[in-house]
Design a protein around this motif. Structure first.
Motif, PDB file in Angstrom:
ATOM      1  N   PRO A 164      -8.380 -21.698  48.550  1.00  0.00           N
ATOM      2  CA  PRO A 164      -8.400 -20.743  49.656  1.00  0.00           C
ATOM      3  C   PRO A 164      -8.107 -19.325  49.193  1.00  0.00           C
ATOM      4  O   PRO A 164      -7.369 -19.103  48.232  1.00  0.00           O
ATOM      5  N   ALA A 165      -8.682 -18.365  49.909  1.00  0.00           N
ATOM      6  CA  ALA A 165      -8.406 -16.965  49.622  1.00  0.00           C
ATOM      7  C   ALA A 165      -6.980 -16.632  50.050  1.00  0.00           C
ATOM      8  O   ALA A 165      -6.441 -17.251  50.965  1.00  0.00           O
ATOM      9  N   PRO A 166      -6.345 -15.663  49.389  1.00  0.00           N
ATOM     10  CA  PRO A 166      -4.976 -15.299  49.792  1.00  0.00           C
ATOM     11  C   PRO A 166      -4.954 -14.687  51.181  1.00  0.00           C
ATOM     12  O   PRO A 166      -5.942 -14.120  51.648  1.00  0.00           O
ATOM     13  N   VAL A 167      -3.807 -14.823  51.850  1.00  0.00           N
ATOM     14  CA  VAL A 167      -3.641 -14.228  53.174  1.00  0.00           C
ATOM     15  C   VAL A 167      -3.646 -12.712  53.027  1.00  0.00           C
ATOM     16  O   VAL A 167      -2.936 -12.157  52.180  1.00  0.00           O
ATOM     17  N   PRO A 168      -4.425 -11.986  53.834  1.00  0.00           N
ATOM     18  CA  PRO A 168      -4.471 -10.530  53.701  1.00  0.00           C
ATOM     19  C   PRO A 168      -3.190  -9.877  54.194  1.00  0.00           C
ATOM     20  O   PRO A 168      -2.408 -10.476  54.938  1.00  0.00           O
ATOM     21  N   GLU A 169      -2.983  -8.647  53.772  1.00  0.00           N
ATOM     22  CA  GLU A 169      -1.879  -7.859  54.298  1.00  0.00           C
ATOM     23  C   GLU A 169      -2.330  -7.202  55.606  1.00  0.00           C
ATOM     24  O   GLU A 169      -3.461  -6.737  55.712  1.00  0.00           O
ATOM     25  N   PHE A 170      -1.417  -7.159  56.589  1.00  0.00           N
ATOM     26  CA  PHE A 170      -1.751  -6.603  57.899  1.00  0.00           C
ATOM     27  C   PHE A 170      -1.001  -5.294  58.118  1.00  0.00           C
ATOM     28  O   PHE A 170       0.186  -5.186  57.804  1.00  0.00           O
ATOM     29  N   ASP A 171      -1.706  -4.318  58.652  1.00  0.00           N
ATOM     30  CA  ASP A 171      -1.106  -3.029  58.996  1.00  0.00           C
ATOM     31  C   ASP A 171      -0.130  -3.255  60.154  1.00  0.00           C
ATOM     32  O   ASP A 171      -0.545  -3.637  61.260  1.00  0.00           O
ATOM     33  N   PRO A 172       1.174  -3.040  59.929  1.00  0.00           N
ATOM     34  CA  PRO A 172       2.151  -3.328  60.990  1.00  0.00           C
ATOM     35  C   PRO A 172       2.003  -2.434  62.215  1.00  0.00           C
ATOM     36  O   PRO A 172       2.470  -2.806  63.302  1.00  0.00           O
ATOM     37  N   ASP A 173       1.391  -1.271  62.052  1.00  0.00           N
ATOM     38  CA  ASP A 173       1.195  -0.399  63.211  1.00  0.00           C
ATOM     39  C   ASP A 173       0.047  -0.906  64.080  1.00  0.00           C
ATOM     40  O   ASP A 173       0.130  -0.888  65.317  1.00  0.00           O
ATOM     41  N   ALA A 174      -1.024  -1.372  63.435  1.00  0.00           N
ATOM     42  CA  ALA A 174      -2.193  -1.845  64.186  1.00  0.00           C
ATOM     43  C   ALA A 174      -2.026  -3.290  64.648  1.00  0.00           C
ATOM     44  O   ALA A 174      -2.488  -3.658  65.732  1.00  0.00           O
ATOM     45  N   TYR A 175      -1.360  -4.106  63.811  1.00  0.00           N
ATOM     46  CA  TYR A 175      -1.240  -5.539  64.109  1.00  0.00           C
ATOM     47  C   TYR A 175       0.210  -5.983  63.918  1.00  0.00           C
ATOM     48  O   TYR A 175       0.526  -6.758  63.002  1.00  0.00           O
ATOM     49  N   PRO A 176       1.114  -5.516  64.757  1.00  0.00           N
ATOM     50  CA  PRO A 176       2.539  -5.825  64.542  1.00  0.00           C
ATOM     51  C   PRO A 176       2.853  -7.312  64.597  1.00  0.00           C
ATOM     52  O   PRO A 176       3.697  -7.801  63.827  1.00  0.00           O
ATOM     53  N   GLY A 177       2.201  -8.038  65.494  1.00  0.00           N
ATOM     54  CA  GLY A 177       2.461  -9.472  65.590  1.00  0.00           C
ATOM     55  C   GLY A 177       2.015 -10.210  64.343  1.00  0.00           C
ATOM     56  O   GLY A 177       2.742 -11.066  63.809  1.00  0.00           O
ATOM     57  N   MET A 178       0.817  -9.884  63.856  1.00  0.00           N
ATOM     58  CA  MET A 178       0.295 -10.535  62.649  1.00  0.00           C
ATOM     59  C   MET A 178       1.140 -10.182  61.426  1.00  0.00           C
ATOM     60  O   MET A 178       1.421 -11.038  60.583  1.00  0.00           O
ATOM     61  N   ALA A 179       1.555  -8.912  61.344  1.00  0.00           N
ATOM     62  CA  ALA A 179       2.368  -8.488  60.206  1.00  0.00           C
ATOM     63  C   ALA A 179       3.711  -9.219  60.198  1.00  0.00           C
ATOM     64  O   ALA A 179       4.217  -9.605  59.139  1.00  0.00           O
ATOM     65  N   ALA A 180       4.281  -9.424  61.386  1.00  0.00           N
ATOM     66  CA  ALA A 180       5.564 -10.113  61.469  1.00  0.00           C
ATOM     67  C   ALA A 180       5.466 -11.572  61.034  1.00  0.00           C
ATOM     68  O   ALA A 180       6.432 -12.148  60.520  1.00  0.00           O
ATOM     69  N   LEU A 181       4.302 -12.166  61.240  1.00  0.00           N
ATOM     70  CA  LEU A 181       4.115 -13.587  60.918  1.00  0.00           C
ATOM     71  C   LEU A 181       3.510 -13.820  59.540  1.00  0.00           C
ATOM     72  O   LEU A 181       3.385 -14.968  59.108  1.00  0.00           O
ATOM     73  N   ALA A 182       3.117 -12.775  58.835  1.00  0.00           N
ATOM     74  CA  ALA A 182       2.360 -12.921  57.586  1.00  0.00           C
ATOM     75  C   ALA A 182       3.070 -13.808  56.569  1.00  0.00           C
ATOM     76  O   ALA A 182       2.443 -14.619  55.886  1.00  0.00           O
ATOM     77  N   SER A 183       4.398 -13.666  56.484  1.00  0.00           N
ATOM     78  CA  SER A 183       5.128 -14.475  55.501  1.00  0.00           C
ATOM     79  C   SER A 183       5.062 -15.958  55.826  1.00  0.00           C
ATOM     80  O   SER A 183       5.193 -16.805  54.942  1.00  0.00           O
ATOM     81  N   ARG A 184       4.847 -16.275  57.099  1.00  0.00           N
ATOM     82  CA  ARG A 184       4.749 -17.677  57.517  1.00  0.00           C
ATOM     83  C   ARG A 184       3.457 -18.318  57.051  1.00  0.00           C
ATOM     84  O   ARG A 184       3.322 -19.536  57.063  1.00  0.00           O
ATOM     85  N   TRP A 185       2.479 -17.502  56.690  1.00  0.00           N
ATOM     86  CA  TRP A 185       1.184 -18.012  56.235  1.00  0.00           C
ATOM     87  C   TRP A 185       1.058 -18.028  54.717  1.00  0.00           C
ATOM     88  O   TRP A 185      -0.007 -18.275  54.165  1.00  0.00           O
ATOM     89  N   ALA A 186       2.174 -17.765  54.036  1.00  0.00           N
ATOM     90  CA  ALA A 186       2.124 -17.688  52.574  1.00  0.00           C
ATOM     91  C   ALA A 186       1.717 -19.014  51.947  1.00  0.00           C
ATOM     92  O   ALA A 186       1.162 -19.054  50.853  1.00  0.00           O
ATOM     93  N   GLY A 187       1.981 -20.118  52.640  1.00  0.00           N
ATOM     94  CA  GLY A 187       1.639 -21.431  52.095  1.00  0.00           C
ATOM     95  C   GLY A 187       0.298 -21.942  52.547  1.00  0.00           C
ATOM     96  O   GLY A 187       0.067 -23.164  52.555  1.00  0.00           O
ATOM     97  N   PHE A 188      -0.609 -21.036  52.914  1.00  0.00           N
ATOM     98  CA  PHE A 188      -1.912 -21.460  53.420  1.00  0.00           C
ATOM     99  C   PHE A 188      -2.603 -22.395  52.438  1.00  0.00           C
ATOM    100  O   PHE A 188      -2.756 -22.084  51.261  1.00  0.00           O
ATOM    101  N   GLY A 189      -3.001 -23.573  52.944  1.00  0.00           N
ATOM    102  CA  GLY A 189      -3.683 -24.551  52.111  1.00  0.00           C
ATOM    103  C   GLY A 189      -2.758 -25.538  51.429  1.00  0.00           C
ATOM    104  O   GLY A 189      -3.229 -26.475  50.781  1.00  0.00           O
ATOM    105  N   SER A 190      -1.444 -25.363  51.567  1.00  0.00           N
ATOM    106  CA  SER A 190      -0.491 -26.253  50.896  1.00  0.00           C
ATOM    107  C   SER A 190      -0.367 -27.578  51.648  1.00  0.00           C
ATOM    108  O   SER A 190      -0.709 -27.679  52.832  1.00  0.00           O
TER     109      SER A 190
END
Length: 213
Positions: A164-190
């Motif tokens: 799988p491709a790595p999880v992208p980084e999200f602009d916290p100003d444009a996507y605050p909810g996604m940016a807050a959850l990004a670390s939760r997706w670090a194990g994508f594909g595990s």
């Protein structure tokens, strides 16, 4: 590679064709797969293949059935309750998808009605009915389970053998909810992520069972 003359035996059978076809798709992908390329790989005239498999569509079904056969085997001592069957099937299906990421889209985009595919579904729905799950739940559950499996595993294996491709980084100003959850997706594909999501699906199925009055 020398090609056999048309009409000769060529030493072919359905199993040999299936093994070669799966290996060819694993290596080169579905886009480059065809009857002529498979014939070249086997060193036979394309017409020799038609004695065993009637065209490319049938070959794709042979490939699907061959990789699904890797899922059906039940290890000795495996649990036979419906949740145990569902978890074992799901993990075996995941393992197969990661072994054959270039074949896997076939399982998502083509109806799987081979005896091998139906045997896996029969084992699951029989375990559910034996446990007393209502027929409506037992009928819906495989569709829900494989809907999750196909979508999740297609996303995880869509990049091919690279994973799988790595999880992208999200602009916290444009996507605050996604940016807050990004670390939760670090194990994508595990496996851990897969187990967690599978648990949500199975909890949902279990929640459809009527509680005793």
């Amino acid at each position: 590679m020398a090609r056999r003359a048309r009409g000769t035996s060529a030493g072919l059978d359905r199993e040999r064709i299936a093994v070669a076809a799966v290996a060819l798709v694993d290596r080169d992908g579905l886009e480059r797969f065809g009857v002529r390329r498979l014939a070249e790989e086997l060193g036979v005239d394309p017409m020799s293949l038609y004695h065993h498999v009637k065209g490319k569509a049938a070959l794709l079904d042979v490939i699907s059935e061959a990789v699904l056969a890797e899922v059906v085997a039940v290890p000795e001592g495996a649990p036979h309750d419906w949740e145990g069957v569902a978890r074992r099937t799901a993990h075996s299906y995941r393992d197969m998808a990661y072994r054959h990421p270039r074949v896997f889209p076939l399982l998502v985009t083509r109806a799987q009605t081979s005896p091998v595919a139906l045997a896996a579904l029969e084992r699951l729905v029989s375990a559910m009915r034996a446990a007393g799950l209502p027929d409506r739940v037992a009928a819906d559950a495989p569709m829900v389970l494989f809907g999750f499996l196909n979508g999740h595993l297609l996303a995880c294996t869509g990049s091919g053998p690279e994973g799988p491709a790595p999880v992208p980084e999200f602009d916290p100003d444009a996507y605050p909810g996604m940016a807050a959850l990004a670390s939760r997706w670090a194990g994508f594909g595990s496996v851990a992520e897969f187990d967690r999501m599978l648990g949500i699906v199975l909890d949902g199925i279990r929640g459809q069972v009527p509680r005793p009055a």
